[in-house]
Design a protein around this motif. Structure first.
Motif, PDB file in Angstrom:
ATOM      1  N   LEU A 117      -3.765  -0.030  19.094  1.00  0.00           N
ATOM      2  CA  LEU A 117      -3.699  -1.738  19.565  1.00  0.00           C
ATOM      3  C   LEU A 117      -2.822  -1.668  17.728  1.00  0.00           C
ATOM      4  O   LEU A 117      -2.324  -2.811  18.002  1.00  0.00           O
ATOM      5  CB  LEU A 117      -5.035  -2.229  18.862  1.00  0.00           C
ATOM      6  CG  LEU A 117      -5.662  -1.403  20.042  1.00  0.00           C
ATOM      7  CD1 LEU A 117      -7.319  -2.779  19.790  1.00  0.00           C
ATOM      8  CD2 LEU A 117      -5.417  -3.267  20.958  1.00  0.00           C
ATOM      9  N   SER A 118      -2.342  -1.011  17.105  1.00  0.00           N
ATOM     10  CA  SER A 118      -1.287  -1.416  16.104  1.00  0.00           C
ATOM     11  C   SER A 118      -0.252  -1.341  16.407  1.00  0.00           C
ATOM     12  O   SER A 118       1.291  -1.881  15.913  1.00  0.00           O
ATOM     13  CB  SER A 118      -1.705  -0.161  14.982  1.00  0.00           C
ATOM     14  OG  SER A 118      -0.425   1.437  15.679  1.00  0.00           O
ATOM     15  N   GLN A 119       0.026  -0.542  17.682  1.00  0.00           N
ATOM     16  CA  GLN A 119       1.756  -1.063  18.187  1.00  0.00           C
ATOM     17  C   GLN A 119       1.743  -1.907  19.565  1.00  0.00           C
ATOM     18  O   GLN A 119       2.615  -1.571  19.358  1.00  0.00           O
ATOM     19  CB  GLN A 119       1.844   0.676  19.177  1.00  0.00           C
ATOM     20  CG  GLN A 119       1.564   2.053  18.329  1.00  0.00           C
ATOM     21  CD  GLN A 119       1.460   2.697  18.980  1.00  0.00           C
ATOM     22  OE1 GLN A 119       2.499   3.231  19.554  1.00  0.00           O
ATOM     23  NE2 GLN A 119       1.246   4.365  18.326  1.00  0.00           N
ATOM     24  N   VAL A 120       0.233  -2.610  19.286  1.00  0.00           N
ATOM     25  CA  VAL A 120       0.937  -4.067  20.468  1.00  0.00           C
ATOM     26  C   VAL A 120       0.845  -4.832  19.763  1.00  0.00           C
ATOM     27  O   VAL A 120       0.411  -5.398  18.735  1.00  0.00           O
ATOM     28  CB  VAL A 120      -0.706  -3.929  21.589  1.00  0.00           C
ATOM     29  CG1 VAL A 120      -0.137  -4.835  22.397  1.00  0.00           C
ATOM     30  CG2 VAL A 120      -0.704  -2.452  21.772  1.00  0.00           C
ATOM     31  N   PRO A 121       1.864  -5.969  19.819  1.00  0.00           N
ATOM     32  CA  PRO A 121       1.973  -7.262  19.257  1.00  0.00           C
ATOM     33  C   PRO A 121       0.931  -7.680  19.508  1.00  0.00           C
ATOM     34  O   PRO A 121       0.006  -7.898  20.517  1.00  0.00           O
ATOM     35  CB  PRO A 121       3.111  -8.010  20.011  1.00  0.00           C
ATOM     36  CG  PRO A 121       4.220  -6.887  20.592  1.00  0.00           C
ATOM     37  CD  PRO A 121       3.056  -5.699  20.672  1.00  0.00           C
ATOM     38  N   ASP A 122       0.221  -9.002  18.006  1.00  0.00           N
ATOM     39  CA  ASP A 122      -1.169  -9.595  18.737  1.00  0.00           C
ATOM     40  C   ASP A 122      -1.968  -8.605  18.261  1.00  0.00           C
ATOM     41  O   ASP A 122      -3.411  -8.905  18.913  1.00  0.00           O
ATOM     42  CB  ASP A 122      -1.196 -10.695  19.908  1.00  0.00           C
ATOM     43  CG  ASP A 122       0.151 -11.845  19.594  1.00  0.00           C
ATOM     44  OD1 ASP A 122       0.370 -11.642  18.706  1.00  0.00           O
ATOM     45  OD2 ASP A 122       0.484 -11.767  20.218  1.00  0.00           O
ATOM     46  N   GLY A 123      -2.045  -7.118  18.611  1.00  0.00           N
ATOM     47  CA  GLY A 123      -3.425  -5.956  18.580  1.00  0.00           C
ATOM     48  C   GLY A 123      -4.079  -6.398  17.320  1.00  0.00           C
ATOM     49  O   GLY A 123      -5.154  -6.128  17.414  1.00  0.00           O
ATOM     50  N   GLY A 124      -3.426  -7.318  16.359  1.00  0.00           N
ATOM     51  CA  GLY A 124      -4.371  -7.201  15.011  1.00  0.00           C
ATOM     52  C   GLY A 124      -6.068  -7.935  14.954  1.00  0.00           C
ATOM     53  O   GLY A 124      -6.919  -7.541  15.008  1.00  0.00           O
ATOM     54  N   ARG A 125      -5.867  -9.010  16.481  1.00  0.00           N
ATOM     55  CA  ARG A 125      -6.904  -9.766  16.052  1.00  0.00           C
ATOM     56  C   ARG A 125      -8.399  -8.663  16.580  1.00  0.00           C
ATOM     57  O   ARG A 125      -9.136  -8.840  17.045  1.00  0.00           O
ATOM     58  CB  ARG A 125      -6.244 -10.835  17.079  1.00  0.00           C
ATOM     59  CG  ARG A 125      -5.869 -12.069  16.459  1.00  0.00           C
ATOM     60  CD  ARG A 125      -5.504 -13.546  17.208  1.00  0.00           C
ATOM     61  NE  ARG A 125      -4.395 -12.531  18.398  1.00  0.00           N
ATOM     62  CZ  ARG A 125      -4.404 -14.187  19.523  1.00  0.00           C
ATOM     63  NH1 ARG A 125      -4.553 -14.244  19.241  1.00  0.00           N
ATOM     64  NH2 ARG A 125      -3.476 -13.356  20.668  1.00  0.00           N
TER      65      ARG A 125
END
Length: 527
Positions: A117-125
């Motif tokens: 998820l750290s490598q995916v845009p909007d993965g922070g949410r």
């Protein structure tokens, strides 16, 4: 060498329109523009394909694995609850092992999800939602599962423990639904981004191909406009000139090279017109001169007729009456008187011979009946037969090689052989029997003949003079003749397309004599 069609340094007409540009300039600019357009189009298409690849990588290599790990995470949490509950009811170390394995699976799945998820845009949410789930799971384990796992199993749960455990587990499981929704939303966004990038790549590639096609069409139009049409127009106009319309002016609109070419061809057209006009004027002048020549020849023929009849008649009378005087009054005349009469008769006879020779000289080429094939062996035999009495008188020996067949006029060729052999017999050395040899050999496309004798010979310095009319190298009382014989031979040979000359080498006192060479063209039957 003819003067140039376009003089060096001549000013060319001022160019107009596209004529200001040269083909190399047009194609250099066109190639540059085409290269920039194609480069930009393929750069955009490459960028779109790259972005599409990245979107696909995000969806397939990151978002989809996150969804799988979320399923593993949920299963691991559920497996922990199941293992603890069975441990409380049944006991057994294997239940604790299952519990520890499920805890490890939860930690591994959570770590994998955070990394992806750290490598995916909007993965922070989504990571925030994952942290809530793992935090609830840790609280459940700390307050319920771990204390039970540390104690003795198989004793069961009290009602208060069961309610407490259920509340904590429901709170931990309650975070799964927002997490799953977040992953689903993230998957939808990645899918939409992939479709958008794929469509952009498709449109970019299509645009690049369209630009390439338009560039090809534009290049074809430019070639048609700058080369094909001007060259076709120039060819059509040149064809009109070639078909006889010399007044047609070449007017071609095109690049500078084609304009210059049209200008050069038009200059050639004007040059041809000028040459044609000059040729026409010269032809008219030549026709006029030919008419004058025909009239002159007619007058010469009339003169020849007069010379052969009217001029010779008085000479015959002079000679005849002088001879009658000598016969009738010869006994009354002294030696000087008879000598005077003999001079008069001899002069009249020489005048008749001179007139006859002049007539023969003037008739060469005018009063002839040419034949396609004449056997020179027959011609030589006739000439020797005409000289038979002289040959017998001088005890001469004449050797004739095997002669070829040539086109020409029989009477004139007979006269040629007769004059050459006759000269050899006339200019013989005293006390030496004449020897004459006639030979022939082929030289390229002509026959080369020789007539060699053992007579008194001719000095090389007189080689050209002997072929001039009335030119004599010896006194008249020493050798008879009018001085026309060799001139007549030269005219006959040149009329038949050949040339005649005297051998230039001196044969010396021990081997005197004369060698004449002459050529005649080879007939078609001998080629």
């Amino acid at each position: 060498m003819a003067p140039p069609v376009v003089p060096e340094g001549a000013e060319l007409p001022a160019p107009q329109g596209i004529g200001r540009l040269r083909l190399v300039q047009i194609y250099r600019v066109g190639s540059l523009v085409l290269g920039v357009l194609l480069l930009a189009a393929f750069a955009v298409a490459g960028t779109a394909l790259y972005e599409s690849g990245k979107a696909r990588e995000t969806l397939v290599d990151r978002v989809d694995p996150v969804a799988l790990e979320q399923y593993k995470l949920s299963s691991a949490i559920a497996a922990q609850d199941t293992a603890i509950r069975r441990y409380t009811e049944e006991g057994g170390a294997d239940r604790i092992t299952e519990y520890r394995r499920a805890v490890a699976q939860e930690a591994a799945s959570a770590a994998t999800m955070r990394r992806l998820l750290s490598q995916v845009p909007d993965g922070g949410r989504v990571i925030v939602l994952l942290d809530r789930v793992t935090a609830g799971s840790r609280e459940w384990r700390a307050r319920f599962a771990d204390p039970i796992a540390a104690g003795r199993g198989g004793e069961g749960l009290s009602g208060g423990q069961s309610r407490q455990a259920g509340g904590l587990f429901d709170r931990a499981r309650g975070g799964m639904t927002p997490l799953q929704s977040g992953i689903t939303t993230l998957h939808d966004h990645a899918s939409a981004r992939l479709r958008a990038r794929a469509n952009a790549a498709l449109w970019s590639v299509g645009a690049a191909l369209l630009i390439a096609a338009l560039a090809v069409v534009a290049l074809a139009l430019v070639i048609r406009r700058t080369v094909v049409r001007p060259v076709a127009s120039l060819g059509a106009q040149v064809r009109e000139v070639a078909q006889g319309d010399f007044a047609h002016r070449l007017d071609v609109s095109g690049p500078a090279e084609i304009n210059e070419l049209a200008m050069i061809i038009d200059a050639m057209r004007r040059r041809i017109i000028e040459e044609w006009r000059t040729s026409t004027e010269r032809a008219a002048l030549l026709d006029e001169q030919a008419g004058e020549l025909r009239r002159s020849n007619a007058e010469l023929e009339q003169f020849a007729y007069v010379a052969s009849h009217d001029l010779q008649e008085p000479l015959r009378k002079v000679a005849s009456f002088c001879q009658m005087l000598e016969r009738r009054y010869g006994d009354q005349l002294d030696e000087r008187g008879r000598q005077y009469i003999q001079f008069a008769v001899d002069g009249a006879k020489r005048m008749q011979a001179l007139i006859n020779d002049l007539l023969g000289f003037s008739r060469v080429g005018r009063m002839s009946r040419p034949e396609d094939a004449i056997d020179l062996n027959e011609v030589a035999a006739q000439a020797l037969d005409n000289l038979g009495s002289l040959i017998e008188e001088t005890d001469a020996r004449v050797e004739v090689a095997d002669l070829p067949v040539v086109p020409g006029e029989r009477t004139q060729l007979t006269q040629l052989f007769q004059n050459l052999v006759g000269n050899a017999l006339k200019f013989r050395r005293p006390g030496v029997a004449p020897r004459v040899a006639i030979g022939v050999r082929r030289e390229g496309d002509e026959w080369q003949f020789t007539c060699a004798d053992n007579g008194i010979g001719v000095e090389p310095r007189y080689a050209d003079r002997i072929f001039l009319i009335f030119q004599r190298l010896h006194p008249r009382d020493e050798y008879t003749g009018t001085g026309i014989g060799l001139a007549l031979c030269k005219k006959i040979v040149e009329y038949h397309g050949g040339r005649i000359w005297l051998a230039g080498e001196e044969r010396g006192e021990d081997d005197p004599g004369t060698t004449f060479h002459w050529t005649l063209p080879i007939g078609d039957d001998d080629e």
